[in-house]
Design a protein around this motif. Structure first.
Motif, PDB file in Angstrom:
ATOM      1  N   ARG A   1      22.392   2.765  -5.995  1.00  0.00           N
ATOM      2  CA  ARG A   1      21.763   1.885  -6.855  1.00  0.00           C
ATOM      3  C   ARG A   1      20.260   1.527  -6.027  1.00  0.00           C
ATOM      4  O   ARG A   1      20.102   0.472  -5.895  1.00  0.00           O
ATOM      5  CB  ARG A   1      22.360   0.740  -7.200  1.00  0.00           C
ATOM      6  N   PRO A   2      19.563   2.481  -5.514  1.00  0.00           N
ATOM      7  CA  PRO A   2      18.491   2.325  -4.625  1.00  0.00           C
ATOM      8  C   PRO A   2      17.318   1.865  -5.716  1.00  0.00           C
ATOM      9  O   PRO A   2      17.181   1.989  -6.827  1.00  0.00           O
ATOM     10  CB  PRO A   2      18.182   3.616  -4.056  1.00  0.00           C
ATOM     11  N   GLY A   3      16.528   0.844  -5.159  1.00  0.00           N
ATOM     12  CA  GLY A   3      15.472   0.425  -5.891  1.00  0.00           C
ATOM     13  C   GLY A   3      14.055   1.240  -5.802  1.00  0.00           C
ATOM     14  O   GLY A   3      14.184   2.100  -5.112  1.00  0.00           O
ATOM     15  N   GLU A   4      12.994   0.672  -6.304  1.00  0.00           N
ATOM     16  CA  GLU A   4      11.691   1.630  -6.525  1.00  0.00           C
ATOM     17  C   GLU A   4      11.260   1.471  -5.205  1.00  0.00           C
ATOM     18  O   GLU A   4      11.416   0.908  -4.328  1.00  0.00           O
ATOM     19  CB  GLU A   4      10.773   0.959  -7.580  1.00  0.00           C
ATOM     20  N   GLY A   5      10.478   2.634  -4.791  1.00  0.00           N
ATOM     21  CA  GLY A   5       9.742   2.630  -3.483  1.00  0.00           C
ATOM     22  C   GLY A   5      10.699   3.590  -2.458  1.00  0.00           C
ATOM     23  O   GLY A   5      10.267   3.705  -1.300  1.00  0.00           O
ATOM     24  N   LEU A   6      11.666   4.056  -2.851  1.00  0.00           N
ATOM     25  CA  LEU A   6      12.687   4.625  -2.185  1.00  0.00           C
ATOM     26  C   LEU A   6      11.913   6.142  -1.707  1.00  0.00           C
ATOM     27  O   LEU A   6      11.384   6.741  -2.732  1.00  0.00           O
ATOM     28  CB  LEU A   6      13.984   5.058  -2.541  1.00  0.00           C
ATOM     29  N   ILE A   7      11.887   6.405  -0.515  1.00  0.00           N
ATOM     30  CA  ILE A   7      11.188   7.849   0.013  1.00  0.00           C
ATOM     31  C   ILE A   7      12.302   9.075  -0.002  1.00  0.00           C
ATOM     32  O   ILE A   7      13.561   8.650   0.621  1.00  0.00           O
ATOM     33  CB  ILE A   7      10.863   7.653   1.354  1.00  0.00           C
ATOM     34  N   VAL A   8      12.439   9.887  -0.774  1.00  0.00           N
ATOM     35  CA  VAL A   8      13.110  10.897  -0.763  1.00  0.00           C
ATOM     36  C   VAL A   8      12.550  12.441  -0.353  1.00  0.00           C
ATOM     37  O   VAL A   8      11.451  12.602  -1.120  1.00  0.00           O
ATOM     38  CB  VAL A   8      13.658  11.464  -2.180  1.00  0.00           C
ATOM     39  N   HIS A   9      12.789  12.847   0.989  1.00  0.00           N
ATOM     40  CA  HIS A   9      12.090  13.757   1.483  1.00  0.00           C
ATOM     41  C   HIS A   9      13.049  15.041   1.454  1.00  0.00           C
ATOM     42  O   HIS A   9      14.254  15.038   1.542  1.00  0.00           O
ATOM     43  CB  HIS A   9      11.977  13.426   3.189  1.00  0.00           C
TER      44      HIS A   9
ATOM     45  N   PRO B   1      19.339   0.154   4.807  1.00  0.00           N
ATOM     46  CA  PRO B   1      19.729   1.286   3.807  1.00  0.00           C
ATOM     47  C   PRO B   1      19.014   1.399   2.633  1.00  0.00           C
ATOM     48  O   PRO B   1      18.172   0.514   2.150  1.00  0.00           O
ATOM     49  CB  PRO B   1      21.335   0.921   3.625  1.00  0.00           C
ATOM     50  N   ASN B   2      18.994   2.520   2.012  1.00  0.00           N
ATOM     51  CA  ASN B   2      18.341   2.934   0.742  1.00  0.00           C
ATOM     52  C   ASN B   2      16.492   2.798   0.889  1.00  0.00           C
ATOM     53  O   ASN B   2      16.273   2.152  -0.159  1.00  0.00           O
ATOM     54  CB  ASN B   2      18.574   1.888  -0.451  1.00  0.00           C
ATOM     55  N   LYS B   3      16.451   3.066   2.089  1.00  0.00           N
ATOM     56  CA  LYS B   3      14.916   3.014   2.237  1.00  0.00           C
ATOM     57  C   LYS B   3      14.238   4.350   2.468  1.00  0.00           C
ATOM     58  O   LYS B   3      13.221   4.629   1.793  1.00  0.00           O
ATOM     59  CB  LYS B   3      14.426   2.185   3.512  1.00  0.00           C
ATOM     60  N   ALA B   4      15.221   5.386   2.848  1.00  0.00           N
ATOM     61  CA  ALA B   4      14.433   6.710   2.950  1.00  0.00           C
ATOM     62  C   ALA B   4      15.784   7.575   2.951  1.00  0.00           C
ATOM     63  O   ALA B   4      16.673   7.536   3.479  1.00  0.00           O
ATOM     64  CB  ALA B   4      13.806   7.028   4.422  1.00  0.00           C
ATOM     65  N   TYR B   5      15.758   8.860   2.067  1.00  0.00           N
ATOM     66  CA  TYR B   5      16.725   9.543   1.914  1.00  0.00           C
ATOM     67  C   TYR B   5      16.064  11.108   2.181  1.00  0.00           C
ATOM     68  O   TYR B   5      14.685  11.163   2.170  1.00  0.00           O
ATOM     69  CB  TYR B   5      17.175   9.776   0.470  1.00  0.00           C
ATOM     70  N   VAL B   6      16.970  11.933   2.648  1.00  0.00           N
ATOM     71  CA  VAL B   6      16.705  13.441   2.934  1.00  0.00           C
ATOM     72  C   VAL B   6      17.470  14.344   2.305  1.00  0.00           C
ATOM     73  O   VAL B   6      18.726  13.892   1.876  1.00  0.00           O
ATOM     74  CB  VAL B   6      16.491  13.945   4.417  1.00  0.00           C
ATOM     75  N   SER B   7      16.900  15.290   1.544  1.00  0.00           N
ATOM     76  CA  SER B   7      17.756  16.409   0.802  1.00  0.00           C
ATOM     77  C   SER B   7      17.453  17.772   1.209  1.00  0.00           C
ATOM     78  O   SER B   7      16.314  18.007   1.611  1.00  0.00           O
ATOM     79  CB  SER B   7      17.353  16.088  -0.757  1.00  0.00           C
TER      80      SER B   7
ATOM     81  N   ALA C   1       4.042  17.748  -2.243  1.00  0.00           N
ATOM     82  CA  ALA C   1       3.829  16.586  -2.087  1.00  0.00           C
ATOM     83  C   ALA C   1       3.513  16.172  -0.448  1.00  0.00           C
ATOM     84  O   ALA C   1       3.764  17.352   0.014  1.00  0.00           O
ATOM     85  CB  ALA C   1       5.070  15.694  -2.406  1.00  0.00           C
ATOM     86  N   ALA C   2       3.063  15.466  -0.196  1.00  0.00           N
ATOM     87  CA  ALA C   2       2.553  15.047   1.245  1.00  0.00           C
ATOM     88  C   ALA C   2       3.768  14.529   1.840  1.00  0.00           C
ATOM     89  O   ALA C   2       4.860  14.250   1.316  1.00  0.00           O
ATOM     90  CB  ALA C   2       1.431  13.934   1.116  1.00  0.00           C
ATOM     91  N   ASN C   3       3.488  14.800   3.366  1.00  0.00           N
ATOM     92  CA  ASN C   3       4.795  14.473   4.314  1.00  0.00           C
ATOM     93  C   ASN C   3       4.846  12.761   4.573  1.00  0.00           C
ATOM     94  O   ASN C   3       4.282  12.492   5.758  1.00  0.00           O
ATOM     95  CB  ASN C   3       4.710  15.356   5.834  1.00  0.00           C
ATOM     96  N   VAL C   4       5.105  12.095   3.314  1.00  0.00           N
ATOM     97  CA  VAL C   4       5.138  10.574   3.576  1.00  0.00           C
ATOM     98  C   VAL C   4       6.077  10.230   4.629  1.00  0.00           C
ATOM     99  O   VAL C   4       6.088   9.059   5.208  1.00  0.00           O
ATOM    100  CB  VAL C   4       5.524   9.868   2.317  1.00  0.00           C
ATOM    101  N   LEU C   5       7.443  10.847   4.848  1.00  0.00           N
ATOM    102  CA  LEU C   5       8.400  10.443   5.957  1.00  0.00           C
ATOM    103  C   LEU C   5       7.902  10.736   7.144  1.00  0.00           C
ATOM    104  O   LEU C   5       7.969   9.524   7.970  1.00  0.00           O
ATOM    105  CB  LEU C   5       9.809  11.282   5.616  1.00  0.00           C
TER     106      LEU C   5
ATOM    107  N   CYS D   1       8.122  10.780  -3.502  1.00  0.00           N
ATOM    108  CA  CYS D   1       8.339  12.155  -3.136  1.00  0.00           C
ATOM    109  C   CYS D   1       7.471  12.563  -1.826  1.00  0.00           C
ATOM    110  O   CYS D   1       6.649  12.176  -1.510  1.00  0.00           O
ATOM    111  CB  CYS D   1       8.068  13.202  -4.100  1.00  0.00           C
ATOM    112  N   SER D   2       8.386  13.138  -0.983  1.00  0.00           N
ATOM    113  CA  SER D   2       8.026  13.563   0.521  1.00  0.00           C
ATOM    114  C   SER D   2       8.402  14.904   0.561  1.00  0.00           C
ATOM    115  O   SER D   2       9.555  15.108   0.498  1.00  0.00           O
ATOM    116  CB  SER D   2       8.569  12.474   1.501  1.00  0.00           C
ATOM    117  N   MET D   3       7.462  15.653   1.237  1.00  0.00           N
ATOM    118  CA  MET D   3       7.824  17.129   1.690  1.00  0.00           C
ATOM    119  C   MET D   3       7.521  17.513   3.168  1.00  0.00           C
ATOM    120  O   MET D   3       6.388  17.104   3.566  1.00  0.00           O
ATOM    121  CB  MET D   3       7.373  17.930   0.696  1.00  0.00           C
TER     122      MET D   3
END
Length: 374
Positions: free
Chosen positions: A261-269, A204-210, A191-195, A292-294
């Motif tokens: 309980r995040p909604g749709e559109g959450l960025i997970v990097h 809150p619940n707008k962008a997660y990192v993992s 995936a592209a680096n969206v973040l 998805c962001s990588m």
């Protein structure tokens, strides 16, 4: 007057055509009166005598006060001793202004010393300093220690804290150990680096990192996957296993979804690891409508928040333990995340607040709307 003008008695007698005996008598009488004596042939009135007596007592008092000032300066060179004496004189109804004037100290200095004495004694900060340092798992430097002491009601500047830490031998524990956990050599979609390193979302619940890291135990490696909400730096999901299958990162994301309980559109990097590029993980993102962001290839800074959490975890807990098995490590790491990192650890990016406190404060200022999970 004759002596002041440098004239001799003989010169005056010749110029005024008078006898020297009278002139000498006038000079003696003048000197006697100047010395406070009655003079010759002219006794003092009772009022003059009283004035002369008062002048003599005044000169004596001045001399006594001068001796007192010099004595206090020699015997009690520290200002604290003068301040203690002023306190004692107050009990004898002697005004502070008079005592300060006599002892040669300022009233502002006296009152400032009393204020410092009434305030918490800074030297006692060393006791609280040790307790706070141990509670931080030997990880806090001088900046965070200043904030922690302030939370405990102890006012101390950074240079004071730094000196006390140096004297007490309190130094943060740093050990760097690395093992390769990212397998980016695969043919799976990336995936592209969206973040794009936007690490400070407005809600809150707008962008997660993992990310994934390892933990050494007596029974072999234990791998840990975490999910962090960038808004508060709170760890909202985690999972641990003795291997690194795609299920590991899916379980961590599942915990985050259940808790937040995040909604749709959450960025997970994440990075480009095979676990995050797997079909199982991508399907889970798609089912919730997450983006998805990588990170870019070989660029750890694109996921710096997760990397920093792992460093804090290992420095503050893992590297100070010797885990006998996986179960012991899982219990201890979960206790660190829930009991310290999320609830107590001060984060400079959050204004020296813990993630949980930061979220509560922000929620109190502005209501946070959380979408329902579907």
């Amino acid at each position: 007057m004759i002596k002041e003008q440098g004239l001799s008695v003989q010169h005056v007698c010749q110029s005024m055509s008078i006898g020297p005996t009278a002139v000498r008598r006038w000079v003696e009488q003048y000197d006697s009166e100047q010395a406070g004596q009655p003079g010759i042939g002219k006794p003092l009135t009772p009022e003059q005598q009283r004035i002369r007596q008062l002048e003599q007592e005044n000169r004596q008092l001045r001399g006594d006060v001068e001796i007192l000032k010099k004595g206090v300066g020699l015997l009690c060179p520290r200002a604290e001793m003068s301040f203690r004496l002023i306190d004692e004189l107050q009990t004898k109804a002697i005004p502070v202004s008079q005592s300060c004037r006599v002892l040669g100290v300022s009233r502002s200095g006296f009152y400032e010393a009393k204020r410092r004495a009434a305030a918490p004694v800074v030297c006692k900060a060393s006791v609280h300093l040790r307790a706070a340092f141990v509670a931080s798992h030997q990880s806090y430097g001088s900046r965070r220690m200043v904030a922690e002491l302030s939370n405990r009601g102890i006012a101390a500047g950074r240079f004071k804290v730094r000196r006390l830490m140096r004297q007490a031998g309190l130094k943060p524990v740093w050990k760097r150990k690395f093992i390769h956990t990212t397998d980016s050599k695969h043919d799976l979609p990336i995936a592209a680096n969206v973040l794009a390193r936007q690490f400070n979302p407005a809600a809150p619940n707008k962008a997660y990192v993992s990310d994934i890291t390892y933990v050494r135990t007596g029974a072999g490696w234990l791998y840990l996957a975490v999910v962090i909400d960038l808004f508060s730096r709170k760890v909202v999901g985690w999972a641990m296993a003795p291997s690194m299958p795609a299920k590991l990162v899916c379980d961590a994301l599942h915990m985050a979804v259940q808790q937040r309980r995040p909604g749709e559109g959450l960025i997970v990097h994440s990075d480009r690891g095979s676990q995050y590029a797997s079909a199982q993980y991508q399907a889970k993102l798609a089912s919730h409508g997450f983006i998805c962001s990588m990170s870019r290839k070989g660029n750890c800074w694109d996921n710096a928040v997760a990397e920093r959490f792992f460093l804090n975890l290992k420095m503050e807990r893992v590297w100070q333990r010797e885990y006998a098995n996986h179960a012991e490590a899982k219990i201890d790491i979960a206790a660190y995340i829930v009991g310290f990192y999320n609830s107590e650890r001060l984060h400079s990016v959050l204004g020296n607040l813990s993630p949980s406190v930061y979220e509560r404060n922000m929620a109190a200022k502005k209501p946070i709307v959380v979408s329902e999970f579907t």
